[in-house]
Design an enzyme around this catalytic site. Structure first.
Site, PDB file in Angstrom:
ATOM      1  N   ASP A  63      -0.289  35.800  22.271  1.00  0.00           N
ATOM      2  CA  ASP A  63       0.270  34.480  22.350  1.00  0.00           C
ATOM      3  C   ASP A  63      -0.318  33.369  21.701  1.00  0.00           C
ATOM      4  O   ASP A  63      -0.052  32.394  21.745  1.00  0.00           O
ATOM      5  CB  ASP A  63       1.022  34.029  23.792  1.00  0.00           C
ATOM      6  CG  ASP A  63      -0.310  34.285  24.793  1.00  0.00           C
ATOM      7  OD1 ASP A  63      -1.623  34.288  24.180  1.00  0.00           O
ATOM      8  OD2 ASP A  63      -0.270  33.837  25.654  1.00  0.00           O
ATOM      9  N   SER A  64      -1.389  33.719  21.278  1.00  0.00           N
ATOM     10  CA  SER A  64      -2.555  32.694  20.225  1.00  0.00           C
ATOM     11  C   SER A  64      -1.725  32.530  19.165  1.00  0.00           C
ATOM     12  O   SER A  64      -1.960  31.439  18.411  1.00  0.00           O
ATOM     13  CB  SER A  64      -3.730  33.491  19.860  1.00  0.00           C
ATOM     14  OG  SER A  64      -3.503  34.776  19.552  1.00  0.00           O
ATOM     15  N   ASP A 102       1.551  40.273  23.965  1.00  0.00           N
ATOM     16  CA  ASP A 102       1.373  39.382  25.063  1.00  0.00           C
ATOM     17  C   ASP A 102       2.776  39.050  25.764  1.00  0.00           C
ATOM     18  O   ASP A 102       3.645  38.640  25.077  1.00  0.00           O
ATOM     19  CB  ASP A 102       0.663  38.030  24.572  1.00  0.00           C
ATOM     20  CG  ASP A 102      -0.776  38.111  24.875  1.00  0.00           C
ATOM     21  OD1 ASP A 102      -1.574  39.092  25.682  1.00  0.00           O
ATOM     22  OD2 ASP A 102      -1.731  37.405  23.995  1.00  0.00           O
ATOM     23  N   LYS A 132       0.538  42.900  27.525  1.00  0.00           N
ATOM     24  CA  LYS A 132      -0.555  42.547  28.077  1.00  0.00           C
ATOM     25  C   LYS A 132      -0.331  41.281  28.997  1.00  0.00           C
ATOM     26  O   LYS A 132       0.488  40.410  28.489  1.00  0.00           O
ATOM     27  CB  LYS A 132      -1.636  42.138  27.083  1.00  0.00           C
ATOM     28  CG  LYS A 132      -2.728  41.463  27.625  1.00  0.00           C
ATOM     29  CD  LYS A 132      -4.047  41.215  26.737  1.00  0.00           C
ATOM     30  CE  LYS A 132      -3.896  40.162  25.706  1.00  0.00           C
ATOM     31  NZ  LYS A 132      -4.042  38.830  26.315  1.00  0.00           N
ATOM     32  N   GLU A 134      -1.908  38.236  31.810  1.00  0.00           N
ATOM     33  CA  GLU A 134      -3.245  37.648  32.224  1.00  0.00           C
ATOM     34  C   GLU A 134      -3.287  37.419  33.785  1.00  0.00           C
ATOM     35  O   GLU A 134      -2.189  37.595  34.372  1.00  0.00           O
ATOM     36  CB  GLU A 134      -3.354  36.152  31.848  1.00  0.00           C
ATOM     37  CG  GLU A 134      -3.364  36.208  30.146  1.00  0.00           C
ATOM     38  CD  GLU A 134      -3.828  34.645  29.843  1.00  0.00           C
ATOM     39  OE1 GLU A 134      -3.944  33.829  30.512  1.00  0.00           O
ATOM     40  OE2 GLU A 134      -3.833  34.482  28.406  1.00  0.00           O
ATOM     41  N   GLU A 201     -12.481  38.161  28.711  1.00  0.00           N
ATOM     42  CA  GLU A 201     -12.699  37.112  27.720  1.00  0.00           C
ATOM     43  C   GLU A 201     -13.517  36.003  28.306  1.00  0.00           C
ATOM     44  O   GLU A 201     -13.470  35.464  29.510  1.00  0.00           O
ATOM     45  CB  GLU A 201     -11.382  36.403  27.301  1.00  0.00           C
ATOM     46  CG  GLU A 201     -11.518  35.188  26.264  1.00  0.00           C
ATOM     47  CD  GLU A 201     -10.352  34.774  25.702  1.00  0.00           C
ATOM     48  OE1 GLU A 201     -10.138  33.792  25.100  1.00  0.00           O
ATOM     49  OE2 GLU A 201      -9.113  35.450  26.172  1.00  0.00           O
TER      50      GLU A 201
END
Length: 286
Positions: A63-64, A102, A132, A134, A201
């Site tokens: 999602d970056s 993501d 993925k 978070e 991270e």
């Protein structure tokens, strides 16, 4: 290994020759624990996927892309449709690496059922192998729910960019003993819930080493430790596309410099009328 490209006559663009190897699988990634470190980079487009695929074990449609591709201030505004569009492109451009997508902010936190609906949409729309998400202990139930229903999940602990508003920035996490303990507990929770790998991270290095030793699945570091079972970076950071990068990034190229030089030469040739030249023009029939 090098990749052989053919020309797709429908698009006049390079496409990779069908693989002399099969695409990596979730069991293969799990089995890499403690062995040769796993190589992972972000990819958002067909061409970047093509160029990186042969050397990568995993490609992350991060999602970056909100910041790298769309110029957004954070990953928070990224949508499922954006992830699906770029995920499809990366799957089409690769044949070797396992593709992970993501799950964007707001698409999975409300409940395991919401997460399943979002993850199923992404996998169906793209052909990717995994998602993925978070979060640690709070997301363990969701990780278990998805894993038990056939959706492979990669966890993500430590600095979690989607929580930037709550964290107050992108600084390294785990500097206090209490926070370090929470991060380790988060990693253990998602690993025990069924995550096939966990991204760590932006943490103080001993935390990453401790987690890597404690959990059974591979750890993927980004600003963590060389002792992790693999590493991931944003490709555009690693290639030197941006002048400013996080502390944990090492630039392995000068993409920005090459692009600026090429555009400068192009502009000069256009203005001097030396481009297009004879090789780029169509002559009339004799």
């Amino acid at each position: 290994m090098s990749t052989t490209f053919t020309i797709d006559t429908a698009t006049s663009r390079a496409t990779p020759t069908p693989a002399p190897m099969k695409r990596l699988t979730i069991p293969a990634i799990r089995a890499a624990k403690g062995r040769t470190p796993l190589v992972m980079l972000t990819a958002y487009t067909v061409r970047m996927a093509q160029l990186m695929d042969a050397q990568c074990d995993m490609l992350l449609v991060g999602d970056s892309l909100g910041q790298v591709i769309y110029g957004l201030p954070s990953t928070v505004p990224v949508t499922l449709d954006m992830m699906a569009a770029h995920g499809s492109a990366v799957v089409r451009g690769s044949y070797h690496a396992l593709v992970v997508i993501d799950m964007p902010f707001g698409s999975y936190e409300a409940s395991p059922a919401q997460a399943f609906e979002s993850a199923a949409m992404l996998l169906k729309a793209t052909g990717a192998a995994a998602v993925k998400l978070e979060g640690g202990t709070a997301m363990a139930e969701t990780v278990a729910f998805l894993s038990q229903r056939g959706i492979p999940v990669m966890g993500h602990v430590g600095l979690t960019p989607q929580a930037v508003n709550q964290l107050g920035g992108y600084g390294a996490r785990g500097r206090s003993a209490a926070e370090a303990e929470r991060i380790v507990a988060d990693a253990v929770a998602v690993a025990e819930a069924g995550a096939f790998a966990v991204v760590i991270e932006g943490v103080v290095e001993p935390i990453a080493v401790d987690i890597t030793r404690r959990i059974a699945c591979p750890t993927i570091g980004i600003g963590a430790s060389a002792q992790c079972d693999g590493q991931v970076l944003v490709a555009e950071d690693m290639l030197g596309l941006f002048e400013r990068t996080p502390r944990f990034v090492k630039t392995f190229g000068d993409m920005a410099g090459h692009i600026e030089a090429a555009v400068t030469t192009y502009a000069e040739e256009v203005r001097s009328r030396t481009f297009p030249g004879p090789d780029q023009l169509y002559a009339p029939k004799a």
